[in-house]
Enzyme design. Structure first.
Site, short mmCIF file in Angstrom:
data_model
loop_
_atom_site.label_atom_id
_atom_site.label_comp_id
_atom_site.label_asym_id
_atom_site.label_seq_id
_atom_site.Cartn_x
_atom_site.Cartn_y
_atom_site.Cartn_z
N ASP A 118 1.01 -1.15 0.00
CA ASP A 118 0.26 -0.05 0.06
C ASP A 118 0.79 1.09 -0.12
OD1 ASP A 118 -2.69 1.39 0.12
OD2 ASP A 118 -2.28 1.59 2.24
N GLU A 172 5.21 4.87 3.80
CA GLU A 172 4.57 6.14 4.00
C GLU A 172 6.07 7.10 3.98
OE1 GLU A 172 3.00 9.46 4.86
OE2 GLU A 172 1.77 7.95 4.51
N ASN A 219 10.42 7.17 0.26
CA ASN A 219 9.71 7.91 -0.67
C ASN A 219 9.66 6.68 -1.66
OD1 ASN A 219 9.42 9.32 -3.09
ND2 ASN A 219 10.47 11.04 -2.75
N ASP A 257 -1.89 12.49 -1.91
CA ASP A 257 -1.88 13.81 -1.77
C ASP A 257 -2.28 14.58 -3.38
OD1 ASP A 257 -1.03 13.67 0.70
OD2 ASP A 257 0.94 13.96 0.45
N LYS A 261 -1.90 22.75 -7.00
CA LYS A 261 -1.46 23.63 -7.95
C LYS A 261 -0.79 22.99 -9.11
CE LYS A 261 -0.42 27.00 -4.07
NZ LYS A 261 0.61 27.65 -3.43
N ASP A 307 -11.26 10.46 -3.67
CA ASP A 307 -12.65 11.16 -3.47
C ASP A 307 -12.46 12.41 -4.40
OD1 ASP A 307 -10.27 12.12 -1.86
OD2 ASP A 307 -12.15 13.28 -0.73
#
Length: 298
Positions: A90, A132, A160, A189, A193, A225
């Protein structure tokens, strides 16, 4: 309550490997990654790690371009009871609630099947690994494993993914002996922008890495979402992974209505409680053999 699981073998004192690009690190920069234990500070008030964290970091910043520390013998270092099991990974796991809940649910099914002499249930036995980028969040997730009684089947790693995923998958497949059963990227995330969109997790290089290690028939599950975020991931996979992955939903205006894993993420629970939509799809690996890219002129 689930029955106690077999305990993993005690882990030896880890000998970690981590390579750092000297030029990218720069003078005065730390020699160890931000995920090294000594660089993850505890919450001073509670004496342990807090459960509320900053929401976003810049994955392109210099410190997050460092490789994470990994035990040289991972995944055969006691992290997993059986490192030959297929792996669900994940990417961007947050505090780990999704993987912990998923693993616990599947372990309970395994125990139920075993106690009643049934054939293996709907969900085959797997290991679970969450990645993560936020160091304190990754450590918090890792500390929850024992509390959920899923030790030996679930692990979390601070890194990363666009820097370390190739190394992680290579070690699991070639040292552990298991294959990559499922990759999930959920509610990443958004980086709204335009100038920040290059920070998004799903890149051409990441798709190349997934194409290299995922076997035919295995899947990538993506959901968000935010429609533009899901559409962006979907288009990126279709553009750069068209030879290796096929979208199970052909029409770009259609999405999966139900989470196929059967367990919602913490974010997903919040969104659904507000009666808001979630956009999902799955990409399935084709039989085309992965070919390394060769630079022009070589």
């Amino acid at each position: 309550q689930p029955q106690p699981q077999p305990q993993p073998q005690p882990q030896p004192q880890p000998q970690v490997e981590s390579k750092t690009n000297e030029a990218s690190r720069g003078p005065g920069a730390p020699h160890k990654s931000p995920w090294a234990p000594e660089n993850v500070l505890p919450d001073k008030k509670k004496g342990g790690l807090k459960s509320r964290f900053r929401q976003h970091v810049n994955p392109l910043s210099r410190k997050y371009q460092m490789q994470t520390e990994i035990n040289n013998t991972w995944p055969n270092d006691g992290t997993f009871i059986d490192p030959t099991l297929p792996l669900h990974i994940d990417i961007g796991c947050g505090k780990g609630g999704y993987l912990l809940s998923l693993a616990q649910t599947h372990l309970q099914e395994e125990e139920s099947d075993s106690s009643s002499s049934k054939e293996q249930g709907e969900h085959p036995r797997r290991n679970y690994l969450g990645l993560e980028i936020r160091p304190s969040v990754a450590k918090y997730a890792k500390e929850r494993v024992d509390k959920w009684n899923v030790q030996g089947r679930v692990d979390f790693m601070g890194c990363n993914a666009n820097v370390d995923l190739d190394r992680i998958l290579d070690k699991y497949v070639h040292c552990g002996g298991g294959d990559i059963a499922l990759v999930s990227i959920q509610y990443p995330d958004p980086h709204f922008k335009k100038s920040h969109q290059k920070r998004r997790v799903l890149t051409k290089d990441l798709i190349d890495t997934l194409s290299k290690y995922i076997e035919e028939g295995r899947e990538i599950f993506i959901q968000s979402d935010i429609k533009d975020v899901l559409d962006g991931m979907r288009e990126t996979l279709r553009e750069f992974g068209d030879a290796y992955f096929v979208d199970v939903i052909e029409d770009l205006d259609e999405y999966m209505e139900v989470n196929p894993t059967g367990v919602p993420t913490e974010r997903e629970v919040s969104v659904l409680k507000q009666d808001l939509p979630v956009y999902r799809t799955i990409f399935r690996r084709t039989s085309v053999e992965f070919k390394e890219h060769v630079n022009e002129g070589t």
